[in-house]
Design a protein around this motif. Structure first.
Motif, PDB file in Angstrom:
ATOM      1  N   ARG A  11      52.964  49.199  31.101  1.00 48.34           N
ATOM      2  CA  ARG A  11      51.997  50.065  31.796  1.00 48.34           C
ATOM      3  C   ARG A  11      50.701  49.333  32.077  1.00 48.34           C
ATOM      4  O   ARG A  11      50.116  49.480  33.152  1.00 48.34           O
ATOM      5  N   ALA A  12      50.234  48.556  31.131  1.00 46.71           N
ATOM      6  CA  ALA A  12      48.995  47.800  31.313  1.00 46.71           C
ATOM      7  C   ALA A  12      49.152  46.780  32.440  1.00 46.71           C
ATOM      8  O   ALA A  12      48.241  46.600  33.262  1.00 46.71           O
ATOM      9  N   THR A  14      51.262  46.981  34.965  1.00 48.67           N
ATOM     10  CA  THR A  14      51.355  47.723  36.227  1.00 48.67           C
ATOM     11  C   THR A  14      49.977  48.171  36.672  1.00 48.67           C
ATOM     12  O   THR A  14      49.627  48.070  37.848  1.00 48.67           O
ATOM     13  N   LYS A  15      49.177  48.674  35.732  1.00 49.90           N
ATOM     14  CA  LYS A  15      47.818  49.116  36.059  1.00 49.90           C
ATOM     15  C   LYS A  15      46.970  47.943  36.540  1.00 49.90           C
ATOM     16  O   LYS A  15      46.222  48.065  37.516  1.00 49.90           O
ATOM     17  N   ALA A  16      47.097  46.811  35.895  1.00 44.66           N
ATOM     18  CA  ALA A  16      46.331  45.634  36.298  1.00 44.66           C
ATOM     19  C   ALA A  16      46.726  45.189  37.706  1.00 44.66           C
ATOM     20  O   ALA A  16      45.862  44.855  38.526  1.00 44.66           O
ATOM     21  N   ARG A  18      48.044  47.080  40.068  1.00 44.13           N
ATOM     22  CA  ARG A  18      47.580  48.117  41.001  1.00 44.13           C
ATOM     23  C   ARG A  18      46.072  47.994  41.235  1.00 44.13           C
ATOM     24  O   ARG A  18      45.594  48.098  42.369  1.00 44.13           O
ATOM     25  N   ASP A  19      45.308  47.747  40.166  1.00 43.27           N
ATOM     26  CA  ASP A  19      43.866  47.576  40.290  1.00 43.27           C
ATOM     27  C   ASP A  19      43.524  46.343  41.129  1.00 43.27           C
ATOM     28  O   ASP A  19      42.600  46.373  41.944  1.00 43.27           O
ATOM     29  N   GLU A  21      45.395  45.023  43.482  1.00 40.67           N
ATOM     30  CA  GLU A  21      45.741  45.326  44.877  1.00 40.67           C
ATOM     31  C   GLU A  21      44.664  46.209  45.513  1.00 40.67           C
ATOM     32  O   GLU A  21      44.248  45.979  46.645  1.00 40.67           O
ATOM     33  N   ARG A  22      44.194  47.197  44.784  1.00 41.98           N
ATOM     34  CA  ARG A  22      43.136  48.073  45.297  1.00 41.98           C
ATOM     35  C   ARG A  22      41.859  47.284  45.553  1.00 41.98           C
ATOM     36  O   ARG A  22      41.162  47.527  46.537  1.00 41.98           O
ATOM     37  N   SER A  23      41.560  46.366  44.671  1.00 42.43           N
ATOM     38  CA  SER A  23      40.369  45.541  44.841  1.00 42.43           C
ATOM     39  C   SER A  23      40.469  44.680  46.096  1.00 42.43           C
ATOM     40  O   SER A  23      39.496  44.550  46.856  1.00 42.43           O
TER      41      SER A  23
END
Length: 60
Positions: A11-12, A14-16, A18-19, A21-23
Motif C-alpha cells: 500500500r505504501a 502504491t501510494k508513493a 500515485r503521489d 504521478e500526481r506531482s
C-alpha cells in the motif's frame, strides 16, 4: 515477515507511486498555465504597442 507487513508495504508503494504521478501531472499543468499566461502577456504587450503607435500617428 508477516502478511500484514507486506500488505502495508504494498500500500505504501502504491501510494508513493500515485503521489509521484500526481506531482508530475501537477507540474505539467502548471507549466501549461504559465505558458498560456506568458502568451497572453506577450499578445497584450504587442496590441498595446500597436494601439499606442496608432494613437501617436493620429495625434502627430
Amino acid at each position: 515477515m508477516d502478511q500484514r507487513d507486506s500488505v502495508a508495504i504494498g500500500r505504501a508503494a502504491t501510494k508513493a507511486a500515485r503521489d509521484a504521478e500526481r506531482s508530475q501531472m501537477a507540474a505539467a499543468v502548471w507549466a501549461e498555465v504559465e505558458a498560456e499566461r506568458k502568451a497572453v502577456d506577450e499578445r497584450t504587450a504587442r496590441l498595446r504597442a500597436l494601439r499606442l503607435a496608432r494613437e501617436a500617428a493620429e495625434i502627430g
